[in-house]
Design an enzyme around this catalytic site. Structure first.
Site, short mmCIF file in Angstrom:
data_model
loop_
_atom_site.label_atom_id
_atom_site.label_comp_id
_atom_site.label_asym_id
_atom_site.label_seq_id
_atom_site.Cartn_x
_atom_site.Cartn_y
_atom_site.Cartn_z
N CYS A 133 25.24 64.08 29.37
CA CYS A 133 26.38 63.46 28.76
C CYS A 133 27.67 63.72 29.77
O CYS A 133 27.72 63.45 30.88
CB CYS A 133 26.57 63.27 27.21
SG CYS A 133 27.64 62.26 26.73
N HIS A 141 21.00 61.27 25.68
CA HIS A 141 20.93 62.44 24.91
C HIS A 141 19.44 62.70 24.62
O HIS A 141 18.78 62.34 23.72
CB HIS A 141 21.62 62.45 23.62
CG HIS A 141 23.25 62.81 23.93
ND1 HIS A 141 23.68 64.04 23.95
CD2 HIS A 141 24.11 61.98 24.01
CE1 HIS A 141 25.09 63.84 24.28
NE2 HIS A 141 25.34 62.44 24.14
N GLU A 146 17.76 65.43 24.37
CA GLU A 146 17.69 66.48 23.29
C GLU A 146 17.60 65.78 21.80
O GLU A 146 16.81 66.64 20.99
CB GLU A 146 18.86 67.42 23.19
CG GLU A 146 19.99 66.93 22.64
CD GLU A 146 20.79 66.03 23.38
OE1 GLU A 146 20.47 65.61 24.65
OE2 GLU A 146 21.87 65.86 23.12
#
Ligand code: MN
Length: 231
Positions: free
Chosen positions: A94, A198, A200
């Site tokens: 990001c 993202h 994660e």
């Protein structure tokens, strides 16, 4: 294996730490005032956050861009440049991708005209199980394609800026269906990959996102082995 993780707000860094631990890595927090010795680390993760000061890429600030965080910009640019010189594994996410691009001499779109498609929120989502937001096409022949495969995948999205002109030494490895650059990489580095989404937040539900973290862990492990052999 110790991964330096840059961040500003402690509550925002937890999800990156969880995903790193999930693939066997040990996150070490690097706040903007950290004095960083990359020789004590095995890899670097640049995480999400506020907009980079456009002065860093030679532009006046668009009024729709956020207030700059100069100490964070300064520290991250310094550390990522050291990491690249040492061919140290770098995984940027990001804002981290935007910083990675600026570190390579690229520029950013300060306010995405199509930001609605890219600004998905997750009020109730479980950690690691967020839903998708839009599709991207992964460019064949790139390092990213070697990890997750070429072709289209679904990813999440939570950004209002994006890469405009990629740094001259970088390769664009993924683009969204509306033409936004979603991943870049430094082809001369062993592992220097940046993604706009993202991963994660989808490590438990997206095979591609899990593979990205696993590939980072593998690169970190190889790097550590090489460093130890040359001592
Ligand atoms: Mn997006």
């Amino acid at each position: 294996m110790k991964i330096g993780v840059t961040y500003r707000r402690a509550e925002k860094v937890v999800r990156y730490e969880r995903a790193l631990r999930d693939v066997g890595l040990d996150p070490i927090r690097l706040p903007p005032d950290a004095s960083v010795d990359i020789d004590l680390l095995d890899g670097l993760m640049l995480t999400g956050g506020t907009d980079i000061n456009p002065a860093r890429y030679g532009q006046p600030r668009d009024p729709r861009a956020e207030a700059p965080d100069d100490p964070r910009d300064e520290m991250e640019l310094r550390v990522v440049k050291q990491a690249l010189v040492a061919d140290f594994p770098v995984f940027a996410i990001c804002r981290g991708m935007q910083l990675f691009n600026v570190a390579h001499g690229g520029t950013l779109i300060q306010h995405l005209p199509s930001s609605d498609l890219h600004s998905q929120k997750f009020p109730d989502a479980e950690p690691g199980k967020h839903g998708p937001a839009h599709r991207i096409a992964i460019a064949p022949g790139t390092r990213l394609a070697s990890i997750v495969g070429a072709g289209e995948i679904e990813i999440n999205s939570r950004h209002h800026q994006a890469v405009d002109r990629p740094g001259p030494s970088l390769v664009v490895s993924a683009v969204s269906t509306d033409g936004v650059i979603e991943a870049i990489e430094n082809p001369s580095a062993t592992f220097a990959i940046a993604v706009q989404w993202h991963p994660e937040d989808r490590i438990l539900v997206s095979a591609a996102d899990r593979k990205l973290f696993e590939a980072f862990a593998k690169a970190v492990s190889l790097h550590r082995t090489n460093v130890l052999q040359h001592r």
